[in-house]
Design a protein around this motif. Structure first.
Motif, PDB file in Angstrom:
ATOM      1  N   GLU A  45       0.308  11.275 -10.920  1.00  0.00           N
ATOM      2  CA  GLU A  45       1.330  12.291 -10.714  1.00  0.00           C
ATOM      3  C   GLU A  45       2.745  11.822 -11.035  1.00  0.00           C
ATOM      4  O   GLU A  45       3.617  12.643 -11.301  1.00  0.00           O
ATOM      5  CB  GLU A  45       1.273  12.870  -9.295  1.00  0.00           C
ATOM      6  N   ASN A  46       3.002  10.530 -11.053  1.00  0.00           N
ATOM      7  CA  ASN A  46       4.340  10.034 -11.373  1.00  0.00           C
ATOM      8  C   ASN A  46       4.422   9.352 -12.732  1.00  0.00           C
ATOM      9  O   ASN A  46       5.427   8.727 -13.044  1.00  0.00           O
ATOM     10  CB  ASN A  46       4.830   9.085 -10.270  1.00  0.00           C
ATOM     11  N   ASP A  47       3.357   9.443 -13.528  1.00  0.00           N
ATOM     12  CA  ASP A  47       3.374   8.842 -14.856  1.00  0.00           C
ATOM     13  C   ASP A  47       4.252   9.679 -15.777  1.00  0.00           C
ATOM     14  O   ASP A  47       4.110  10.900 -15.842  1.00  0.00           O
ATOM     15  CB  ASP A  47       1.961   8.772 -15.442  1.00  0.00           C
ATOM     16  N   GLN A  48       5.162   9.029 -16.474  1.00  0.00           N
ATOM     17  CA  GLN A  48       6.024   9.740 -17.414  1.00  0.00           C
ATOM     18  C   GLN A  48       6.715   8.756 -18.348  1.00  0.00           C
ATOM     19  O   GLN A  48       6.818   7.574 -18.061  1.00  0.00           O
ATOM     20  CB  GLN A  48       7.062  10.590 -16.682  1.00  0.00           C
ATOM     21  N   LEU A  49       7.127   9.292 -19.470  1.00  0.00           N
ATOM     22  CA  LEU A  49       7.912   8.548 -20.438  1.00  0.00           C
ATOM     23  C   LEU A  49       9.262   9.223 -20.530  1.00  0.00           C
ATOM     24  O   LEU A  49       9.343  10.435 -20.742  1.00  0.00           O
ATOM     25  CB  LEU A  49       7.233   8.559 -21.810  1.00  0.00           C
ATOM     26  N   GLU A  50      10.327   8.460 -20.329  1.00  0.00           N
ATOM     27  CA  GLU A  50      11.679   8.976 -20.446  1.00  0.00           C
ATOM     28  C   GLU A  50      12.375   8.239 -21.584  1.00  0.00           C
ATOM     29  O   GLU A  50      12.313   7.009 -21.655  1.00  0.00           O
ATOM     30  CB  GLU A  50      12.482   8.731 -19.168  1.00  0.00           C
ATOM     31  N   ILE A  51      13.016   8.999 -22.449  1.00  0.00           N
ATOM     32  CA  ILE A  51      13.775   8.423 -23.551  1.00  0.00           C
ATOM     33  C   ILE A  51      15.200   8.948 -23.442  1.00  0.00           C
ATOM     34  O   ILE A  51      15.412  10.159 -23.334  1.00  0.00           O
ATOM     35  CB  ILE A  51      13.170   8.800 -24.910  1.00  0.00           C
ATOM     36  N   PHE A  52      16.170   8.049 -23.424  1.00  0.00           N
ATOM     37  CA  PHE A  52      17.582   8.412 -23.289  1.00  0.00           C
ATOM     38  C   PHE A  52      18.340   8.022 -24.548  1.00  0.00           C
ATOM     39  O   PHE A  52      18.155   6.916 -25.073  1.00  0.00           O
ATOM     40  CB  PHE A  52      18.237   7.664 -22.117  1.00  0.00           C
ATOM     41  N   PHE A  53      19.159   8.920 -25.001  1.00  0.00           N
ATOM     42  CA  PHE A  53      20.054   8.638 -26.120  1.00  0.00           C
ATOM     43  C   PHE A  53      21.472   8.736 -25.579  1.00  0.00           C
ATOM     44  O   PHE A  53      21.898   9.802 -25.138  1.00  0.00           O
ATOM     45  CB  PHE A  53      19.855   9.651 -27.244  1.00  0.00           C
ATOM     46  N   ILE A  54      22.198   7.611 -25.599  1.00  0.00           N
ATOM     47  CA  ILE A  54      23.556   7.591 -25.064  1.00  0.00           C
ATOM     48  C   ILE A  54      24.506   7.117 -26.149  1.00  0.00           C
ATOM     49  O   ILE A  54      24.294   6.066 -26.766  1.00  0.00           O
ATOM     50  CB  ILE A  54      23.659   6.668 -23.839  1.00  0.00           C
ATOM     51  N   ASN A 107      28.123  12.101 -23.981  1.00  0.00           N
ATOM     52  CA  ASN A 107      27.263  12.665 -25.025  1.00  0.00           C
ATOM     53  C   ASN A 107      25.881  12.029 -24.942  1.00  0.00           C
ATOM     54  O   ASN A 107      25.479  11.267 -25.797  1.00  0.00           O
ATOM     55  CB  ASN A 107      27.860  12.424 -26.412  1.00  0.00           C
ATOM     56  N   HIS A 108      25.164  12.332 -23.880  1.00  0.00           N
ATOM     57  CA  HIS A 108      23.812  11.785 -23.779  1.00  0.00           C
ATOM     58  C   HIS A 108      22.783  12.904 -23.727  1.00  0.00           C
ATOM     59  O   HIS A 108      23.072  14.034 -23.362  1.00  0.00           O
ATOM     60  CB  HIS A 108      23.675  10.827 -22.601  1.00  0.00           C
ATOM     61  N   TYR A 109      21.587  12.531 -24.144  1.00  0.00           N
ATOM     62  CA  TYR A 109      20.485  13.453 -24.329  1.00  0.00           C
ATOM     63  C   TYR A 109      19.233  12.728 -23.867  1.00  0.00           C
ATOM     64  O   TYR A 109      19.145  11.508 -24.000  1.00  0.00           O
ATOM     65  CB  TYR A 109      20.425  13.802 -25.825  1.00  0.00           C
ATOM     66  N   SER A 110      18.276  13.439 -23.308  1.00  0.00           N
ATOM     67  CA  SER A 110      17.052  12.766 -22.893  1.00  0.00           C
ATOM     68  C   SER A 110      15.822  13.632 -23.165  1.00  0.00           C
ATOM     69  O   SER A 110      15.914  14.850 -23.269  1.00  0.00           O
ATOM     70  CB  SER A 110      17.103  12.399 -21.404  1.00  0.00           C
ATOM     71  N   ILE A 111      14.702  12.931 -23.271  1.00  0.00           N
ATOM     72  CA  ILE A 111      13.392  13.558 -23.411  1.00  0.00           C
ATOM     73  C   ILE A 111      12.519  12.970 -22.313  1.00  0.00           C
ATOM     74  O   ILE A 111      12.435  11.746 -22.161  1.00  0.00           O
ATOM     75  CB  ILE A 111      12.745  13.259 -24.782  1.00  0.00           C
ATOM     76  N   TYR A 133       7.000  18.568 -22.158  1.00  0.00           N
ATOM     77  CA  TYR A 133       8.198  17.949 -22.718  1.00  0.00           C
ATOM     78  C   TYR A 133       9.417  18.634 -22.111  1.00  0.00           C
ATOM     79  O   TYR A 133       9.485  19.867 -22.088  1.00  0.00           O
ATOM     80  CB  TYR A 133       8.251  18.140 -24.230  1.00  0.00           C
ATOM     81  N   ILE A 134      10.372  17.842 -21.651  1.00  0.00           N
ATOM     82  CA  ILE A 134      11.616  18.382 -21.118  1.00  0.00           C
ATOM     83  C   ILE A 134      12.754  17.750 -21.915  1.00  0.00           C
ATOM     84  O   ILE A 134      12.991  16.541 -21.827  1.00  0.00           O
ATOM     85  CB  ILE A 134      11.772  18.065 -19.624  1.00  0.00           C
ATOM     86  N   LEU A 135      13.418  18.566 -22.715  1.00  0.00           N
ATOM     87  CA  LEU A 135      14.578  18.113 -23.474  1.00  0.00           C
ATOM     88  C   LEU A 135      15.802  18.505 -22.673  1.00  0.00           C
ATOM     89  O   LEU A 135      15.947  19.665 -22.285  1.00  0.00           O
ATOM     90  CB  LEU A 135      14.623  18.774 -24.851  1.00  0.00           C
ATOM     91  N   SER A 136      16.702  17.561 -22.409  1.00  0.00           N
ATOM     92  CA  SER A 136      17.879  17.897 -21.610  1.00  0.00           C
ATOM     93  C   SER A 136      19.147  17.371 -22.270  1.00  0.00           C
ATOM     94  O   SER A 136      19.152  16.321 -22.913  1.00  0.00           O
ATOM     95  CB  SER A 136      17.752  17.352 -20.191  1.00  0.00           C
TER      96      SER A 136
END
Length: 106
Positions: free
Chosen positions: A11-20, A27-31, A81-84
């Motif tokens: 339930e807590n497995d996830q991949l987070e990718i941050f662009f800073i 100006n940051h973005y994440s997936i 997928y959550i793009l923020s």
């Protein structure tokens, strides 16, 4: 930057990718990618707009779930997928840009 969370259980497995942007930190973005069965759920009043992606999957756009961020959320091949994007950049990275990114994920 990125982070893979593989904690006890799935339930807590996830991949987070941050662009800073190092020169403009705001100006940051994440997936965020996580199994659908443990993904976020949204109430109708939280959904600003629904769109159909090029592959036929539905996406939702919301600006009310996480303070300070606009989200485009969709599901594909068992993953959510959550793009923020930081709301301060919503004039640059619009919903249409997030849809282009979502459509580029194959």
């Amino acid at each position: 930057m990125g982070r893979l969370s593989d904690l006890n259980g799935n339930e807590n497995d996830q991949l987070e990718i941050f662009f800073i942007n190092k020169e403009l930190p705001r100006n940051h973005y994440s997936i965020l990618i996580q199994p659908i069965e443990y993904g976020l759920e949204f109430r109708e009043e939280q959904i600003e707009q629904k769109n159909i992606l090029e592959d036929g999957n539905e996406s939702i756009y919301t600006t009310t779930v996480f303070l300070g961020f606009n989200l485009l959320v969709f599901e594909k091949d068992g993953w959510q997928y959550i793009l923020s994007i930081d709301k301060r950049n919503s004039d640059i990275v619009t919903k249409e840009v997030l849809l282009q990114i979502a459509n580029s994920i194959k």
